[in-house]
Design a protein around this motif. Structure first.
Motif, PDB file in Angstrom:
ATOM      1  N   TYR A  83       0.840  -1.211   0.000  1.00 22.70           N
ATOM      2  CA  TYR A  83       0.000   0.000   0.000  1.00 22.70           C
ATOM      3  C   TYR A  83       0.876   1.262   0.000  1.00 22.70           C
ATOM      4  O   TYR A  83       0.623   2.207  -0.739  1.00 22.70           O
ATOM      5  N   ARG A  84       1.896   1.263   0.856  1.00 22.20           N
ATOM      6  CA  ARG A  84       2.754   2.443   0.964  1.00 22.20           C
ATOM      7  C   ARG A  84       3.495   2.707  -0.351  1.00 22.20           C
ATOM      8  O   ARG A  84       3.538   3.829  -0.843  1.00 22.20           O
ATOM      9  N   LEU A  85       4.064   1.639  -0.925  1.00 19.32           N
ATOM     10  CA  LEU A  85       4.810   1.801  -2.168  1.00 19.32           C
ATOM     11  C   LEU A  85       3.902   2.231  -3.313  1.00 19.32           C
ATOM     12  O   LEU A  85       4.287   3.047  -4.155  1.00 19.32           O
ATOM     13  N   ALA A  86       2.690   1.708  -3.344  1.00 18.97           N
ATOM     14  CA  ALA A  86       1.728   2.106  -4.382  1.00 18.97           C
ATOM     15  C   ALA A  86       1.347   3.576  -4.217  1.00 18.97           C
ATOM     16  O   ALA A  86       1.207   4.304  -5.209  1.00 18.97           O
ATOM     17  N   SER A  87       1.211   4.028  -2.972  1.00 22.48           N
ATOM     18  CA  SER A  87       0.860   5.432  -2.732  1.00 22.48           C
ATOM     19  C   SER A  87       1.996   6.370  -3.137  1.00 22.48           C
ATOM     20  O   SER A  87       1.777   7.547  -3.382  1.00 22.48           O
ATOM     21  N   ASN A  89       3.549   5.938  -5.862  1.00 21.22           N
ATOM     22  CA  ASN A  89       3.534   5.771  -7.321  1.00 21.22           C
ATOM     23  C   ASN A  89       4.639   4.877  -7.860  1.00 21.22           C
ATOM     24  O   ASN A  89       5.093   5.047  -8.986  1.00 21.22           O
ATOM     25  N   MET A  90       5.052   3.914  -7.073  1.00 23.99           N
ATOM     26  CA  MET A  90       6.021   2.937  -7.558  1.00 23.99           C
ATOM     27  C   MET A  90       5.281   1.980  -8.503  1.00 23.99           C
ATOM     28  O   MET A  90       4.121   1.652  -8.267  1.00 23.99           O
ATOM     29  N   SER A  91       5.941   1.537  -9.546  1.00 24.10           N
ATOM     30  CA  SER A  91       5.296   0.629 -10.495  1.00 24.10           C
ATOM     31  C   SER A  91       4.994  -0.704  -9.826  1.00 24.10           C
ATOM     32  O   SER A  91       5.641  -1.091  -8.853  1.00 24.10           O
ATOM     33  N   ARG A  92       3.994  -1.384 -10.337  1.00 24.76           N
ATOM     34  CA  ARG A  92       3.610  -2.686  -9.776  1.00 24.76           C
ATOM     35  C   ARG A  92       4.767  -3.679  -9.870  1.00 24.76           C
ATOM     36  O   ARG A  92       4.980  -4.492  -8.982  1.00 24.76           O
ATOM     37  N   ARG A  93       5.533  -3.591 -10.941  1.00 31.30           N
ATOM     38  CA  ARG A  93       6.697  -4.465 -11.104  1.00 31.30           C
ATOM     39  C   ARG A  93       7.736  -4.182 -10.018  1.00 31.30           C
ATOM     40  O   ARG A  93       8.265  -5.097  -9.398  1.00 31.30           O
ATOM     41  N   GLN A  94       8.020  -2.909  -9.805  1.00 28.74           N
ATOM     42  CA  GLN A  94       8.991  -2.535  -8.775  1.00 28.74           C
ATOM     43  C   GLN A  94       8.516  -2.959  -7.388  1.00 28.74           C
ATOM     44  O   GLN A  94       9.308  -3.406  -6.565  1.00 28.74           O
ATOM     45  N   ILE A  95       7.223  -2.819  -7.143  1.00 29.39           N
ATOM     46  CA  ILE A  95       6.660  -3.237  -5.854  1.00 29.39           C
ATOM     47  C   ILE A  95       6.857  -4.738  -5.660  1.00 29.39           C
ATOM     48  O   ILE A  95       7.258  -5.195  -4.593  1.00 29.39           O
ATOM     49  N   ALA A  96       6.577  -5.509  -6.703  1.00 28.56           N
ATOM     50  CA  ALA A  96       6.730  -6.968  -6.630  1.00 28.56           C
ATOM     51  C   ALA A  96       8.176  -7.347  -6.314  1.00 28.56           C
ATOM     52  O   ALA A  96       8.433  -8.182  -5.442  1.00 28.56           O
ATOM     53  N   LEU A  97       9.107  -6.730  -7.005  1.00 25.83           N
ATOM     54  CA  LEU A  97      10.518  -7.028  -6.769  1.00 25.83           C
ATOM     55  C   LEU A  97      10.941  -6.627  -5.358  1.00 25.83           C
ATOM     56  O   LEU A  97      11.692  -7.336  -4.704  1.00 25.83           O
ATOM     57  N   ARG A  98      10.451  -5.527  -4.890  1.00 30.14           N
ATOM     58  CA  ARG A  98      10.828  -5.014  -3.559  1.00 30.14           C
ATOM     59  C   ARG A  98      10.229  -5.842  -2.429  1.00 30.14           C
ATOM     60  O   ARG A  98      10.838  -6.002  -1.381  1.00 30.14           O
ATOM     61  N   THR A  99       9.029  -6.376  -2.641  1.00 34.98           N
ATOM     62  CA  THR A  99       8.339  -7.091  -1.563  1.00 34.98           C
ATOM     63  C   THR A  99       8.448  -8.604  -1.650  1.00 34.98           C
ATOM     64  O   THR A  99       7.948  -9.310  -0.783  1.00 34.98           O
ATOM     65  N   GLY A 100       9.071  -9.113  -2.699  1.00 31.91           N
ATOM     66  CA  GLY A 100       9.273 -10.550  -2.808  1.00 31.91           C
ATOM     67  C   GLY A 100       8.036 -11.334  -3.168  1.00 31.91           C
ATOM     68  O   GLY A 100       7.848 -12.458  -2.715  1.00 31.91           O
ATOM     69  N   CYS A 101       7.171 -10.735  -3.968  1.00 29.66           N
ATOM     70  CA  CYS A 101       6.006 -11.486  -4.449  1.00 29.66           C
ATOM     71  C   CYS A 101       5.836 -11.211  -5.942  1.00 29.66           C
ATOM     72  O   CYS A 101       6.607 -10.462  -6.526  1.00 29.66           O
ATOM     73  N   THR A 102       4.844 -11.811  -6.540  1.00 23.24           N
ATOM     74  CA  THR A 102       4.648 -11.642  -7.972  1.00 23.24           C
ATOM     75  C   THR A 102       3.882 -10.357  -8.271  1.00 23.24           C
ATOM     76  O   THR A 102       3.189  -9.818  -7.400  1.00 23.24           O
ATOM     77  N   GLU A 103       4.011  -9.866  -9.504  1.00 24.68           N
ATOM     78  CA  GLU A 103       3.231  -8.700  -9.920  1.00 24.68           C
ATOM     79  C   GLU A 103       1.748  -8.994  -9.788  1.00 24.68           C
ATOM     80  O   GLU A 103       0.975  -8.131  -9.363  1.00 24.68           O
ATOM     81  N   ARG A 104       1.370 -10.194 -10.155  1.00 25.88           N
ATOM     82  CA  ARG A 104      -0.037 -10.573 -10.060  1.00 25.88           C
ATOM     83  C   ARG A 104      -0.537 -10.437  -8.623  1.00 25.88           C
ATOM     84  O   ARG A 104      -1.633  -9.952  -8.375  1.00 25.88           O
ATOM     85  N   ARG A 105       0.284 -10.866  -7.663  1.00 34.04           N
ATOM     86  CA  ARG A 105      -0.108 -10.765  -6.257  1.00 34.04           C
ATOM     87  C   ARG A 105      -0.241  -9.301  -5.829  1.00 34.04           C
ATOM     88  O   ARG A 105      -1.148  -8.962  -5.074  1.00 34.04           O
ATOM     89  N   VAL A 106       0.651  -8.447  -6.322  1.00 30.07           N
ATOM     90  CA  VAL A 106       0.549  -7.019  -6.019  1.00 30.07           C
ATOM     91  C   VAL A 106      -0.791  -6.480  -6.516  1.00 30.07           C
ATOM     92  O   VAL A 106      -1.512  -5.788  -5.785  1.00 30.07           O
ATOM     93  N   TYR A 107      -1.139  -6.807  -7.768  1.00 27.92           N
ATOM     94  CA  TYR A 107      -2.423  -6.364  -8.316  1.00 27.92           C
ATOM     95  C   TYR A 107      -3.598  -6.898  -7.494  1.00 27.92           C
ATOM     96  O   TYR A 107      -4.566  -6.192  -7.242  1.00 27.92           O
TER      97      TYR A 107
END
Length: 136
Positions: A83-87, A89-107
């Motif tokens: 939530y914080r990273l999305a707020s 404006n980090m890309s979903r891909r970057q969020i996935a890489l940073r949090t250790g999950c898949t882009e799909r899971r971020v979405y």
């Protein structure tokens, strides 16, 4: 002594040997089920945590499996971080890489919370109802 064929978690490793060893397994084998042999051979992949820790795990959990999570962060903390990273404006891909999950899971996590990506327009924004023609 654990029952042969059982599956244990990374928490069991942390309790038995150390948090450091458990974290090393998560870094090396994220999201996998790791078979623990009854005897660790000299080239076994479990040696990434060190010979003493690998031997201790083998003696305790040999013949069983350990479920290794994608990361050590709890699901609740991961969700809050997403939530914080999305707020920010980090890309979903970057969020996935940073949090250790898949882009799909971020979405999925963001969608479940009602988040929308303002950078992405709707597929149908530019289509008026008069231009749509359907055939029977």
């Amino acid at each position: 002594m654990p029952e042969i064929g059982s599956t244990y978690g990374i928490e069991d490793v942390a309790k038995l040997v150390s948090q450091r060893a458990a974290m090393r397994l998560v870094e090396t084998f994220p999201g996998t089920v790791l078979y623990i042999p009854k005897k660790v051979t000299e080239n076994h992949e479990l040696l990434v945590i060190g010979a003493d820790d690998a031997t201790a795990i083998s003696l305790e959990f040999g013949g069983n499996h350990i479920t290794v999570p994608m990361s050590f962060i709890s699901p609740r903390k991961r969700r809050l971080l997403i939530y914080r990273l999305a707020s920010e404006n980090m890309s979903r891909r970057q969020i996935a890489l940073r949090t250790g999950c898949t882009e799909r899971r971020v979405y999925q996590i963001l969608s479940d919370a009602g988040w929308t990506d303002d950078r992405q327009t709707s597929l149908f924004d530019d289509i008026s109802a008069s231009t749509l023609k359907f055939s029977d």
